[in-house]
Design an enzyme around this catalytic site. Sequence first.
Site, short mmCIF file in Angstrom:
data_model
loop_
_atom_site.label_atom_id
_atom_site.label_comp_id
_atom_site.label_asym_id
_atom_site.label_seq_id
_atom_site.Cartn_x
_atom_site.Cartn_y
_atom_site.Cartn_z
N PHE A 152 0.80 -1.21 0.24
CA PHE A 152 -0.04 0.12 0.23
C PHE A 152 0.72 1.06 0.06
O PHE A 152 0.19 2.23 -0.36
CB PHE A 152 -1.02 0.12 1.15
N LYS A 153 2.23 1.15 0.37
CA LYS A 153 2.66 2.39 0.49
C LYS A 153 3.17 2.93 -0.93
O LYS A 153 3.40 4.16 -0.94
CB LYS A 153 4.28 2.13 1.22
N ASP A 154 2.82 2.24 -2.00
CA ASP A 154 3.01 2.69 -3.19
C ASP A 154 2.05 4.00 -3.41
O ASP A 154 2.09 5.06 -4.15
CB ASP A 154 2.78 1.74 -4.40
#
Length: 462
Positions: free
Chosen positions: A111-113
Site C-alpha cells: 500500500f505504500k505505493d
Amino acid sequence: MRYVSTRGQAPVLTFEDTMLTGLARDGGLYVPETIPQIDAADIAAMDGQSYEQIAYTVMRPFVGDTFTDDEFRACIDRAYAGFGHAARAPMVQLDQGHFLLELFHGPTLAFKDFAMQLIGQLFQTALARRGDRVTIVGATSGDTGSAAIEAFRGLSNVDVFILYPHGRVSEVQRRQMTTPVEDNVHALALDGDFDDCQARLKDMFNDFDFRDGVGLAGVNSINWARVLAQVVYYFSSAVALGAPARKVSFTVPTGNFGDIFAGYIAKRMGLPIDRLVVATNQNDILHRCLAGQGYHKGDTIPSISPSMDIQVSSNFERALFDAYGRDGGAVAQLMDELKSGGFDVSQGAMQALQEHYASGRVSEDDTSAQIAATLAATTELLCPHSAVGVHVAEHQRVAGTPMITLATAHPAKFPAAVEAATSLHPPLPPRMADLYERPERLTRVPNDLDALKAHIIAHRAQ
Ligand SMILES: *Cc1c(COP(=O)(O)O)cnc(C)c1O
C-alpha cells in the site's frame, strides 16, 4: 492551510515546506492546524467517480496554494497511471458484511505505493519550480525503501539513498531496491539491523550542517503528505459500500500508525466511520496501550508480518497530540519519557483514544491459520499482514455495519510465509515476472555515521 508540530516548538509551515521537510526541527511531526470538512452531498457525489477524481476532492483543501489545480490533477494522474488495476484500490467480498480493500496493485505490491508514487510527483513538481534539488535518505525494513526508490527513480531533482539492513529483507524487497538502473538511485546495505538504519537516519537529520548542506528530505511514514495520500482510499471504499448514507468500519494492519491515522483524518473530515480497528501482530505495544496498559517498549520479536515489527510507532504521536487536546508540551514530555522506556496515558487522553480506536492482536499461529482459512473460504490468498487484519476484523465486526479490512501487501511479496501456511507459491504479477533475472546494484556500508555522510556527499549528483 498551515501545519504545526506535535511538540509545539517548530516553525509553522505551508504544505510545501511540510512535505519537503518531513520531520519537524523540534523532533515532532507536522499536522494540519485545522481539518477541512467535506459535506455529505460532496461525499455522495463521489459515487461512480474515478479514484483520481476522488483523490483530488479529498486532498485539494490540504494543499493550499502549493500547486495550481491543474498541476495537482496532473500529479495525481501520473502517480496512479502505473498501477496494475484500473480501480487502483479494488474491493473483494470475503463474507457477508466483510470486505477486503486490495491496496497492493501498485508497482512494489504494497500500500505504500499509494503515498510514495504521489509524493514523487509532488516533490518533482515543487522542486522543478524552485530550481532546487533534495537528497532523500530513508531507512527501511523492506517496503518503504522499495516504494521510495520506485517513486523517485529517474526524477531529475532528487537523489534517493535507501538504507536497509544487510541480509534481513526478503529477496523480492531487496531486488525491488537493487534492480532499478537510474543513476539517482542508491541502495545501501548497512551492516546492522533495522533499528541501526533508523538510528543513523535520525543522526543525519539531527546533524543540521549535513541536513542543510545536502538538502536532506525525509519520506518515511511520518511525512504528512504520505498520511494525506492514504486518506483517499477510505473515502473511495466507503462510498462504494453506501457512504455517506451508511456507516462503515475499518480494520487496519498497523505498525507505524500511519495508515490507521489516515482513517481517523477521513472520519474527522466527515466520512461516517463507525469503528477504526488497529490490528497488530505479536509486537503489540499499540494493542496494549489502547487496552489501557500504557505505552511501554519491549523487545521487537521478528514475525511473519515483518512490516509491523515495531516497538516505537512513530505516527502514534499524532494521535496522542489530539488526545491531549493539541498540547505540544504534554506530547514533548511523553516522548521524553519514552526515551527511558515508556509512559502512561492520562485518563482523559485514554478516553479520547478509545472513542476513536479499537484494537486486537494476533499470534503467529493464528496468522498462518487465517491465511489458510481465507483461502479455503474465498480463494483469496492473503499476505501475512492482511491476514492479521482479517483475523482481528472477524472478532470485531458487528452485524449491520460493513467491515472493510485493508490488504496491505500482495502475497507474492512474502512468499515464504504464504507457502508455509497454504503450500501454494504465490507468483509475482506478470508485469514484474522478470524481477529475479534483472542485475542488482548495491553498496555495502558500515554502521557508521561519518562513513555514511561521506558516501552520500560523494555520490549525489551536482
Ligand atoms: C508499512 C506496512 C504496514 C504498516 O503500516 P503503518 O502505516 O506503518 O501502520 C502494514 N503492512 C504492510 C505490508 C506494510 O508495508
